[in-house]
Design a protein around this motif. Structure first.
Motif, PDB file in Angstrom:
ATOM      1  N   LYS A  26       0.948  -1.373   0.264  1.00  0.00           N
ATOM      2  CA  LYS A  26       0.213  -0.285   0.456  1.00  0.00           C
ATOM      3  C   LYS A  26       0.804   1.162  -0.101  1.00  0.00           C
ATOM      4  O   LYS A  26       0.966   2.159  -0.400  1.00  0.00           O
ATOM      5  CB  LYS A  26      -0.765   0.300   1.539  1.00  0.00           C
ATOM      6  CG  LYS A  26      -1.812   1.431   1.216  1.00  0.00           C
ATOM      7  CD  LYS A  26      -2.946   1.099   2.235  1.00  0.00           C
ATOM      8  CE  LYS A  26      -4.116   2.389   2.552  1.00  0.00           C
ATOM      9  NZ  LYS A  26      -2.572   3.442   2.116  1.00  0.00           N
ATOM     10  N   TRP A  79       2.737   1.681  -3.576  1.00  0.00           N
ATOM     11  CA  TRP A  79       1.276   2.576  -4.326  1.00  0.00           C
ATOM     12  C   TRP A  79       1.316   3.526  -4.623  1.00  0.00           C
ATOM     13  O   TRP A  79       0.505   4.649  -5.139  1.00  0.00           O
ATOM     14  CB  TRP A  79      -0.141   1.246  -4.529  1.00  0.00           C
ATOM     15  CG  TRP A  79      -1.078   1.275  -5.648  1.00  0.00           C
ATOM     16  CD1 TRP A  79      -1.669   1.833  -4.427  1.00  0.00           C
ATOM     17  CD2 TRP A  79      -1.348   0.947  -7.174  1.00  0.00           C
ATOM     18  NE1 TRP A  79      -2.775   2.080  -5.828  1.00  0.00           N
ATOM     19  CE2 TRP A  79      -2.423   1.602  -7.176  1.00  0.00           C
ATOM     20  CE3 TRP A  79       0.116   0.428  -7.772  1.00  0.00           C
ATOM     21  CZ2 TRP A  79      -2.200   1.066  -8.489  1.00  0.00           C
ATOM     22  CZ3 TRP A  79      -0.510   0.491  -8.790  1.00  0.00           C
ATOM     23  CH2 TRP A  79      -1.812   0.987  -9.338  1.00  0.00           C
ATOM     24  N   ASP A  80       0.974   4.017  -3.062  1.00  0.00           N
ATOM     25  CA  ASP A  80       0.697   5.204  -2.292  1.00  0.00           C
ATOM     26  C   ASP A  80       1.769   6.050  -3.175  1.00  0.00           C
ATOM     27  O   ASP A  80       1.259   7.385  -4.085  1.00  0.00           O
ATOM     28  CB  ASP A  80      -0.317   5.464  -1.311  1.00  0.00           C
ATOM     29  CG  ASP A  80      -0.947   4.994  -0.905  1.00  0.00           C
ATOM     30  OD1 ASP A  80      -1.926   4.549  -1.950  1.00  0.00           O
ATOM     31  OD2 ASP A  80      -1.001   4.280   1.144  1.00  0.00           O
ATOM     32  N   ARG A  97      -0.115  10.291  -3.934  1.00  0.00           N
ATOM     33  CA  ARG A  97      -0.709  10.202  -3.204  1.00  0.00           C
ATOM     34  C   ARG A  97      -0.085  11.193  -1.991  1.00  0.00           C
ATOM     35  O   ARG A  97       1.024  11.717  -2.086  1.00  0.00           O
ATOM     36  CB  ARG A  97      -0.430   8.942  -2.452  1.00  0.00           C
ATOM     37  CG  ARG A  97      -2.199   9.601  -1.214  1.00  0.00           C
ATOM     38  CD  ARG A  97      -2.321   8.113  -0.596  1.00  0.00           C
ATOM     39  NE  ARG A  97      -3.384   7.765   1.330  1.00  0.00           N
ATOM     40  CZ  ARG A  97      -4.291   7.933   0.850  1.00  0.00           C
ATOM     41  NH1 ARG A  97      -4.651   7.459   0.006  1.00  0.00           N
ATOM     42  NH2 ARG A  97      -5.361   8.420   1.728  1.00  0.00           N
ATOM     43  N   ARG A 112       3.913  15.330  -1.967  1.00  0.00           N
ATOM     44  CA  ARG A 112       3.479  13.541  -2.114  1.00  0.00           C
ATOM     45  C   ARG A 112       5.065  12.471  -1.805  1.00  0.00           C
ATOM     46  O   ARG A 112       6.455  13.462  -1.160  1.00  0.00           O
ATOM     47  CB  ARG A 112       3.402  13.921  -3.860  1.00  0.00           C
ATOM     48  CG  ARG A 112       5.076  13.572  -4.351  1.00  0.00           C
ATOM     49  CD  ARG A 112       4.454  13.708  -5.911  1.00  0.00           C
ATOM     50  NE  ARG A 112       5.925  14.004  -7.270  1.00  0.00           N
ATOM     51  CZ  ARG A 112       7.099  13.592  -7.630  1.00  0.00           C
ATOM     52  NH1 ARG A 112       6.963  11.919  -6.862  1.00  0.00           N
ATOM     53  NH2 ARG A 112       7.964  13.840  -7.631  1.00  0.00           N
TER      54      ARG A 112
END
Length: 290
Positions: A201, A204-205, A210, A239
């Protein structure tokens, strides 16, 4: 080479060397005992070796300055590697869980053997892991390197499965509880899966740009509001890539002041953010207001 770089490199090399020793030691212990709990710990150590190699590469590669083809640096390689590692962990956890369930449901579970040498091997594994964690934490305190700190935290989490493997071997040798080994292996597989999902996670973020965690954004906002000369701000964007934080921010300044004064305010704010988040990439835009 700077002293901090040498310390970080030494911690990375120590991590790789320890992981190789642990894999070899647990391979031998697995061959002697046939214990699934040791197989789970072996899979975790094999993962540790991959993570340690990735961390060592990250210390070298992520330190490379931006170039014409990578204007924002090379830190995204860490996230790509982490995503691949997460898939590998999930696959390993699934295999271990399947084998553990098969042994648990078996009417006549396969007995373990050579529990004594297996216990000694796992106790030595715990000792090596603890010494590595202590050294990594010392280096992380000295240098502030987050890759070393993360690797240390990962190894610290490995101590519980190792202790569980010792308990399973002891219970088999002294109490005849052969299914305890499968229960410990199943719990270790669950821990591996949870860790893999967390790693995946996070990677991926980062790859999907993200925003940074809310507490990080709140701290940047507080630093901006507290910076003398800043009348307001907007369009704060953040980010993460690998261990690196990227900050893009518009600040509102007195349009009647000189460019030198405006630049001094921006530099002061940038240094404040860098003091709080070392290694961050900070871009500040100036907008004049009356």
């Amino acid at each position: 080479m700077p002293e901090t770089s040498r310390l970080n490199l030494s911690a990375g090399l120590a991590s790789v060397a320890t992981a190789i020793l642990l894999v070899a030691l647990k391979l031998w212990a697995l061959g002697q005992t046939g214990a699934l709990s040791i197989a789970a710990s072996l899979a975790d150590s094999a993962l540790d070796l991959m993570v340690s190699l990735g961390a060592l590469a990250a210390i070298f590669y992520a330190a490379r300055p931006p170039d014409d083809d990578h204007a924002f640096g090379h830190s995204a390689a860490e996230d790509l590697a982490a995503l691949g590692q997460a898939v590998f962990i999930l696959a390993s956890a699934s295999i271990i869980a399947f084998a553990a369930m098969t042994r648990l449901l078996s009417a006549d579970p396969e007995p373990l053997s050579q529990e004594g040498p297996g216990i000694v091997a796992m106790a030595l594994s715990i000792t090596l892991t603890a010494l590595l964690v202590l050294y990594q934490r010392w280096v992380a305190r000295k240098t502030g390197n987050r890759v070393v700190a993360a690797d240390s935290l990962h190894y610290l989490g490995d101590l519980l499965p190792n202790i569980g493997a010792i308990f399973a071997l002891w219970a088999s040798a002294n109490l005849g509880l052969m299914r305890i080994d499968a229960v410990v292996a199943l719990a270790a597989a669950g821990m591996l899966a949870v860790g893999a999902l967390g790693i995946g996670k996070g990677a991926w973020d980062a790859l999907m740009d993200r925003a940074a965690p809310p507490e990080t954004i709140a701290r940047i906002e507080a630093l901006t509001k507290g910076c003398t000369g800043v009348r307001g701000f907007h369009d704060l964007k953040t980010r993460r890539s690998g261990q690196r934080l990227f900050v893009n921010l518009h600040i509102e300044l007195d349009g009647a002041q000189s460019l030198n004064d405006a630049h001094a305010i921006g530099a002061r704010l940038k240094h404040a953010i860098l003091d709080e988040f070392p290694g961050a990439d900070v871009i500040i835009h100036f907008d004049p207001v009356r």
